[in-house]
Design an enzyme around this catalytic site. Structure first.
Site, PDB file in Angstrom:
ATOM      1  N   LYS A 120       1.000  -1.303   0.023  1.00 22.31           N
ATOM      2  CA  LYS A 120       0.031   0.024  -0.013  1.00 22.31           C
ATOM      3  C   LYS A 120       1.081   1.302   0.032  1.00 22.31           C
ATOM      4  CE  LYS A 120      -3.779  -2.264   1.983  1.00 22.31           C
ATOM      5  NZ  LYS A 120      -3.508  -3.544   2.448  1.00 22.31           N
ATOM      6  N   ASP A 124      -4.790  -4.633  -7.590  1.00 23.57           N
ATOM      7  CA  ASP A 124      -6.304  -4.475  -6.977  1.00 23.57           C
ATOM      8  C   ASP A 124      -6.533  -3.143  -7.858  1.00 23.57           C
ATOM      9  OD1 ASP A 124      -5.933  -6.756  -5.937  1.00 23.57           O
ATOM     10  OD2 ASP A 124      -6.187  -6.082  -3.961  1.00 23.57           O
ATOM     11  N   ARG A 147      -8.812  -8.140  -9.174  1.00 22.85           N
ATOM     12  CA  ARG A 147      -7.463  -8.747  -8.970  1.00 22.85           C
ATOM     13  C   ARG A 147      -6.836  -9.120 -10.418  1.00 22.85           C
ATOM     14  NH1 ARG A 147      -4.056 -11.005  -5.539  1.00 22.85           N
ATOM     15  NH2 ARG A 147      -4.662  -9.229  -4.222  1.00 22.85           N
ATOM     16  N   ARG A 171     -15.916  -5.574   1.962  1.00 25.66           N
ATOM     17  CA  ARG A 171     -14.648  -6.122   1.591  1.00 25.66           C
ATOM     18  C   ARG A 171     -14.836  -7.365   0.574  1.00 25.66           C
ATOM     19  NH1 ARG A 171     -12.865  -8.185   7.533  1.00 25.66           N
ATOM     20  NH2 ARG A 171     -14.740  -8.853   7.074  1.00 25.66           N
ATOM     21  N   ARG A 204     -13.989  -9.548  -8.007  1.00 24.11           N
ATOM     22  CA  ARG A 204     -14.169 -10.128  -6.673  1.00 24.11           C
ATOM     23  C   ARG A 204     -15.377  -8.934  -6.165  1.00 24.11           C
ATOM     24  NH1 ARG A 204      -8.610  -9.796  -4.163  1.00 24.11           N
ATOM     25  NH2 ARG A 204      -9.021  -7.613  -4.930  1.00 24.11           N
ATOM     26  N   ASN A 223       0.241  -5.945  -4.826  1.00 28.17           N
ATOM     27  CA  ASN A 223       0.742  -7.384  -4.052  1.00 28.17           C
ATOM     28  C   ASN A 223       1.872  -7.730  -4.723  1.00 28.17           C
ATOM     29  OD1 ASN A 223      -1.472  -7.720  -2.005  1.00 28.17           O
ATOM     30  ND2 ASN A 223      -2.602  -7.157  -3.869  1.00 28.17           N
ATOM     31  N   LYS A 270      -7.628   1.997   6.882  1.00 35.67           N
ATOM     32  CA  LYS A 270      -7.333   0.652   6.953  1.00 35.67           C
ATOM     33  C   LYS A 270      -5.923   0.533   7.349  1.00 35.67           C
ATOM     34  CE  LYS A 270      -7.084   0.906   1.887  1.00 35.67           C
ATOM     35  NZ  LYS A 270      -7.741   0.320   0.503  1.00 35.67           N
ATOM     36  N   GLU A 299      -3.683  -1.383  -4.564  1.00 39.58           N
ATOM     37  CA  GLU A 299      -2.640  -2.139  -4.155  1.00 39.58           C
ATOM     38  C   GLU A 299      -1.648  -2.839  -5.192  1.00 39.58           C
ATOM     39  OE1 GLU A 299      -2.889  -4.907  -0.652  1.00 39.58           O
ATOM     40  OE2 GLU A 299      -4.833  -5.004  -1.571  1.00 39.58           O
TER      41      GLU A 299
HETATM   42  N1  ADP Z   1     -11.293   3.011  -0.844  1.00 38.24           N
HETATM   43  C1  ADP Z   1     -12.029   2.109  -0.783  1.00 38.24           C
HETATM   44  N2  ADP Z   1     -13.293   2.143  -1.311  1.00 38.24           N
HETATM   45  C2  ADP Z   1     -14.208   1.030  -1.263  1.00 38.24           C
HETATM   46  N3  ADP Z   1     -13.846  -0.288  -0.685  1.00 38.24           N
HETATM   47  C3  ADP Z   1     -12.659  -0.242  -0.277  1.00 38.24           C
HETATM   48  C4  ADP Z   1     -11.565   0.664  -0.374  1.00 38.24           C
HETATM   49  N4  ADP Z   1     -10.596   0.199   0.222  1.00 38.24           N
HETATM   50  C5  ADP Z   1     -10.754  -0.882   0.492  1.00 38.24           C
HETATM   51  N5  ADP Z   1     -12.207  -1.361   0.242  1.00 38.24           N
HETATM   52  C6  ADP Z   1     -12.595  -2.669   0.379  1.00 38.24           C
HETATM   53  O1  ADP Z   1     -11.943  -3.325   1.369  1.00 38.24           O
HETATM   54  C7  ADP Z   1     -11.153  -4.404   0.629  1.00 38.24           C
HETATM   55  C8  ADP Z   1      -9.870  -4.673   1.164  1.00 38.24           C
HETATM   56  O2  ADP Z   1      -8.987  -3.569   0.970  1.00 38.24           O
HETATM   57  P1  ADP Z   1      -7.544  -3.354   0.561  1.00 38.24           P
HETATM   58  O3  ADP Z   1      -7.162  -2.107   0.237  1.00 38.24           O
HETATM   59  O4  ADP Z   1      -7.480  -4.447  -0.808  1.00 38.24           O
HETATM   60  O5  ADP Z   1      -6.736  -4.370   1.617  1.00 38.24           O
HETATM   61  P2  ADP Z   1      -6.379  -5.709   1.841  1.00 38.24           P
HETATM   62  O6  ADP Z   1      -4.929  -5.771   1.763  1.00 38.24           O
HETATM   63  O7  ADP Z   1      -6.750  -6.101   3.316  1.00 38.24           O
HETATM   64  O8  ADP Z   1      -7.116  -6.631   0.782  1.00 38.24           O
HETATM   65  C9  ADP Z   1     -11.490  -4.277  -0.813  1.00 38.24           C
HETATM   66  O9  ADP Z   1     -11.265  -5.390  -1.614  1.00 38.24           O
HETATM   67  C10 ADP Z   1     -12.663  -3.474  -0.856  1.00 38.24           C
HETATM   68  O10 ADP Z   1     -13.594  -4.403  -1.035  1.00 38.24           O
HETATM   69 MG    MG Z   2      -6.837  -6.333  -1.405  1.00 40.06          MG
END
Ligand code: ADP
Ligand code: MG
Length: 314
Positions: free
Chosen positions: A125, A272, A210, A232, A224, A282, A160, A280
């Site tokens: 991130k 992502d 993804r 999430r 997803r 990854n 987060k 992200e």
């Molecule tokens: N800015 C955002 N707006 C809407 N949904 C989000 C956002 N950031 C994260 N999410 C939701 O939370 C999930 C996990 O967040 P993410 O940033 O991908 O962290 P992780 O590393 O835990 O997967 C994402 O797949 C999405 O569904």
């Molecule tokens: Mg993610």
């Protein structure tokens, strides 16, 4: 030519065979005749400048419950391997960082995938902030005044952890949410690091895509879609995997990321994208390749081994 391959991963008895990308890589390597060895990161040792691990030979089978068989323990110099797959899951903490320092000593004798020094330098991130025009409005801080100002500007936000994964502790805060103060306090005592504050992307209900890149080239993608009662999209949180195509914007994102990923030896990465915004990159232990194949997409494990074999020849 068969390669001597070792995989550094979490305990193999506990993986989810149906979804585990590391396991897909092992099945493909075995089918190609490569010799497999297995160890967990706690078996690593740096003695003077040599890296050892106690490994066991490994055979795999695509059947949950009887998916692996291990040989006797053997202490070996890891430079005896042609290829090491560094595939343990985050947390990306000092244990993870330490492992990257040890594996870095093996190069260039041994090809480590992904390149451990670059894995260390590209926290998923944080790395993404090198591409500010591709990402949503994002703030990384633990400063209350900064967060309040960002929230005043963007209204609907997500908070987060900076080094989280699998959707852990991802919260949405609507503009008038009175829980903001308490959530701030909770984050402040829970995390020593700054965390991520991001504009909430309402189109997340359509999915978080993804996209897998192999050596910087687009390889395949899966969308997803989050469960109706969850923010999430992560598959481990009940996100539903569906087949998908790339949009023009997503192709542009891949084209931009390709060269820097290739230069850094980040051979197997998963990015992502929500509503055309990159959230992200990854690089530690991306997942998704089994779902992509199951949904009728390409065999990305084969693409990764084609690349590794070519690199070992060259
Ligand atoms: N800015 C955002 N707006 C809407 N949904 C989000 C956002 N950031 C994260 N999410 C939701 O939370 C999930 C996990 O967040 P993410 O940033 O991908 O962290 P992780 O590393 O835990 O997967 C994402 O797949 C999405 O569904
Ligand atoms: Mg993610």
């Amino acid at each position: 030519m068969p390669l001597n391959v070792a995989i550094q991963m979490d305990p193999i008895e506990r993986i989810n065979v149906r979804g585990d990308s590391s396991f897909a890589l092992l099945l493909e390597a075995q089918a190609r005749g490569h010799r497999l060895a297995y160890y967990t990161p706690d078996r690593l040792a740096l003695r003077q400048n040599d890296v050892f691990a106690t490994v066991r030979s490994l055979t795999v089978r695509d059947t949950e419950g009887s998916h692996f068989a291990l040989g006797e323990e053997k202490r070996v110099d890891l430079k005896s391997f042609d290829v090491i797959l560094m595939r343990q899951d985050p947390p990306f903490d000092l244990a993870y960082i330490s492992a990257t320092h040890l594996l870095e000593r093996l190069q260039p004798t041994t090809l480590v995938v992904n390149d451990p020094a670059h894995v260390r330098n590209a926290p998923e991130k944080v790395f993404v902030t090198e591409f500010p025009d591709l990402m949503p409005p994002t703030l990384i801080t633990r400063d209350l005044a900064e967060i309040k100002a960002f929230r005043a500007e963007h209204g609907d936000i997500v908070m987060k952890p900076l080094y989280g994964n699998g959707g852990a502790a991802v919260f949405r805060l609507a503009p008038q949410d009175v829980n903001f103060g308490s959530l701030y306090d909770l984050f402040a005592v829970t995390f020593r690091e700054p965390w991520v504050v991001q504009k909430y992307l309402s189109a997340v209900t359509q999915g978080d895509k993804r996209i897998i890149l192999v050596d910087g080239e687009f390889a395949g993608a899966v969308n997803r879609v989050p469960a109706a009662d969850d923010l999430r999209s992560n598959m481990v949180r009940g996100g539903a995997a569906e087949a998908t195509q790339l949009t023009a914007r997503e192709r542009e994102i891949c084209a931009r990321l390709g060269p820097p990923l290739r230069e850094r030896g980040l051979l197997f990465t998963g990015i992502d994208v929500i509503d055309g915004f990159l959230t992200e990159i990854n690089v530690t232990s991306p997942t998704g390749i089994r779902a992509i194949k199951r949904l009728g997409g390409p065999d990305i494990a084969a693409m990764i081994w084609d690349k590794i074999e070519a690199m070992r020849k060259g």
